[in-house]
Design a protein around this motif. Structure first.
Motif, PDB file in Angstrom:
ATOM      1  N   LYS A  61       1.357  -1.178  -0.328  1.00  0.00           N
ATOM      2  CA  LYS A  61       0.284  -0.498   0.274  1.00  0.00           C
ATOM      3  C   LYS A  61       1.176   0.871  -0.157  1.00  0.00           C
ATOM      4  N   LEU A  62       1.937   1.445   0.545  1.00  0.00           N
ATOM      5  CA  LEU A  62       3.718   2.181   0.038  1.00  0.00           C
ATOM      6  C   LEU A  62       3.321   3.047  -0.821  1.00  0.00           C
ATOM      7  N   LEU A  63       3.259   1.810  -2.423  1.00  0.00           N
ATOM      8  CA  LEU A  63       3.572   2.217  -3.376  1.00  0.00           C
ATOM      9  C   LEU A  63       2.383   3.438  -4.016  1.00  0.00           C
ATOM     10  N   ASP A  64       1.182   2.611  -3.131  1.00  0.00           N
ATOM     11  CA  ASP A  64       0.148   3.693  -3.980  1.00  0.00           C
ATOM     12  C   ASP A  64      -0.315   5.003  -3.032  1.00  0.00           C
ATOM     13  N   LEU A  65       0.839   5.339  -2.347  1.00  0.00           N
ATOM     14  CA  LEU A  65       1.338   6.854  -1.950  1.00  0.00           C
ATOM     15  C   LEU A  65       1.452   7.640  -3.011  1.00  0.00           C
ATOM     16  N   PRO A  66       0.761   8.193  -3.371  1.00  0.00           N
ATOM     17  CA  PRO A  66       1.243   9.539  -4.104  1.00  0.00           C
ATOM     18  C   PRO A  66       2.836  10.660  -4.286  1.00  0.00           C
ATOM     19  N   ALA A  67       3.514  10.584  -4.896  1.00  0.00           N
ATOM     20  CA  ALA A  67       4.983  10.792  -5.239  1.00  0.00           C
ATOM     21  C   ALA A  67       5.520  11.894  -3.969  1.00  0.00           C
ATOM     22  N   GLU A  68       4.264  12.650  -4.226  1.00  0.00           N
ATOM     23  CA  GLU A  68       4.413  13.920  -3.141  1.00  0.00           C
ATOM     24  C   GLU A  68       4.773  13.680  -1.801  1.00  0.00           C
ATOM     25  N   GLN A  69       4.359  12.825  -1.519  1.00  0.00           N
ATOM     26  CA  GLN A  69       4.068  12.077  -0.077  1.00  0.00           C
ATOM     27  C   GLN A  69       4.686  11.013   0.232  1.00  0.00           C
ATOM     28  N   ARG A  70       5.355   9.910  -0.149  1.00  0.00           N
ATOM     29  CA  ARG A  70       5.993   8.963  -0.018  1.00  0.00           C
ATOM     30  C   ARG A  70       7.631   9.939  -0.280  1.00  0.00           C
ATOM     31  N   ALA A  71       7.620  11.064  -0.593  1.00  0.00           N
ATOM     32  CA  ALA A  71       9.071  11.765  -0.879  1.00  0.00           C
ATOM     33  C   ALA A  71       9.372  12.617   0.503  1.00  0.00           C
ATOM     34  N   PRO A  72       8.433  12.501   1.335  1.00  0.00           N
ATOM     35  CA  PRO A  72       9.062  13.409   2.328  1.00  0.00           C
ATOM     36  C   PRO A  72       8.767  12.732   3.656  1.00  0.00           C
ATOM     37  N   LEU A  73       8.270  11.288   3.688  1.00  0.00           N
ATOM     38  CA  LEU A  73       8.098  10.217   4.204  1.00  0.00           C
ATOM     39  C   LEU A  73       9.748   9.481   4.425  1.00  0.00           C
ATOM     40  N   GLU A  74       9.838   9.308   2.582  1.00  0.00           N
ATOM     41  CA  GLU A  74      11.379   8.174   2.650  1.00  0.00           C
ATOM     42  C   GLU A  74      11.817   9.114   3.390  1.00  0.00           C
ATOM     43  N   ALA A  75      12.173  10.353   3.415  1.00  0.00           N
ATOM     44  CA  ALA A  75      13.577  11.515   3.605  1.00  0.00           C
ATOM     45  C   ALA A  75      13.640  11.020   4.806  1.00  0.00           C
ATOM     46  N   VAL A  76      12.477  11.260   5.699  1.00  0.00           N
ATOM     47  CA  VAL A  76      12.505  11.380   7.265  1.00  0.00           C
ATOM     48  C   VAL A  76      12.933   9.989   8.074  1.00  0.00           C
ATOM     49  N   LEU A  77      12.574   9.001   7.081  1.00  0.00           N
ATOM     50  CA  LEU A  77      12.583   7.283   7.163  1.00  0.00           C
ATOM     51  C   LEU A  77      14.343   6.642   7.206  1.00  0.00           C
ATOM     52  N   ARG A  78      14.740   7.739   6.637  1.00  0.00           N
ATOM     53  CA  ARG A  78      16.840   7.865   5.839  1.00  0.00           C
ATOM     54  C   ARG A  78      17.326   8.376   7.217  1.00  0.00           C
ATOM     55  N   GLU A  79      17.061   9.446   8.077  1.00  0.00           N
ATOM     56  CA  GLU A  79      17.486  10.182   8.824  1.00  0.00           C
ATOM     57  C   GLU A  79      17.277   9.879  10.152  1.00  0.00           C
ATOM     58  N   LEU A  80      16.085   8.936  10.327  1.00  0.00           N
ATOM     59  CA  LEU A  80      15.903   8.341  11.476  1.00  0.00           C
ATOM     60  C   LEU A  80      16.953   6.592  11.290  1.00  0.00           C
ATOM     61  N   ARG A  81      17.086   6.022   9.810  1.00  0.00           N
ATOM     62  CA  ARG A  81      18.049   5.418   9.625  1.00  0.00           C
ATOM     63  C   ARG A  81      19.356   5.690  10.102  1.00  0.00           C
ATOM     64  N   ASP A  82      20.022   6.724   9.738  1.00  0.00           N
ATOM     65  CA  ASP A  82      21.027   7.395  10.384  1.00  0.00           C
ATOM     66  C   ASP A  82      21.272   7.641  11.623  1.00  0.00           C
ATOM     67  N   GLN A  83      20.102   8.095  12.577  1.00  0.00           N
ATOM     68  CA  GLN A  83      20.318   8.273  14.142  1.00  0.00           C
ATOM     69  C   GLN A  83      19.827   6.764  14.994  1.00  0.00           C
ATOM     70  N   ALA A  84      19.412   5.771  14.319  1.00  0.00           N
ATOM     71  CA  ALA A  84      19.527   5.132  14.993  1.00  0.00           C
ATOM     72  C   ALA A  84      20.602   4.154  14.675  1.00  0.00           C
ATOM     73  N   ASN A  85      20.839   3.922  13.609  1.00  0.00           N
ATOM     74  CA  ASN A  85      22.686   3.682  13.572  1.00  0.00           C
ATOM     75  C   ASN A  85      23.905   4.463  14.577  1.00  0.00           C
TER      76      ASN A  85
END
Length: 108
Positions: free
Chosen positions: A15-39
């Protein structure tokens, strides 16, 4: 990415793939930042010999990476083999498509 994302095998993950690109991009950026901080937290916990917390933060990092990658995938192959749709991102050379010459590796 050169791996099969296990989240894309779940209906909710797809269902994540059904989200519009303009909604997916900011979520992806936050998750990548979360990954770095969790590491970073995992390394800090490991250096303090706090193994369980290091494992926790490493798991958070892994989940964040998988979610971010799922949000970055544009579409799945979708070809069917024995009645089951291929869940690999298009162009990732799924074994069934490649074995019959359908998958040229073209990501379009």
């Amino acid at each position: 990415m050169g791996y099969i994302n296990p989240l894309l095998q779940l209906p909710a993950g797809r269902k994540l793939l059904d989200l519009p690109a303009e909604q997916r991009a900011p979520l992806e950026a936050v998750l990548r930042e979360l990954r770095d901080q969790a590491n970073a937290e995992a390394e800090k916990s490991w250096s303090k010999r706090k193994g369980p917390m290091a494992a926790y933060w490493r798991a958070v990092s892994t989940y964040a990476r998988h979610l971010a990658h799922a949000l970055s995938v544009t579409r799945l192959c979708g070809r069917e083999s024995n009645g089951v749709a291929c869940m690999l991102p298009r162009g990732h050379r799924c074994p069934d498509c490649a074995s019959v010459g359908l998958d040229s590796g073209d990501p379009s």
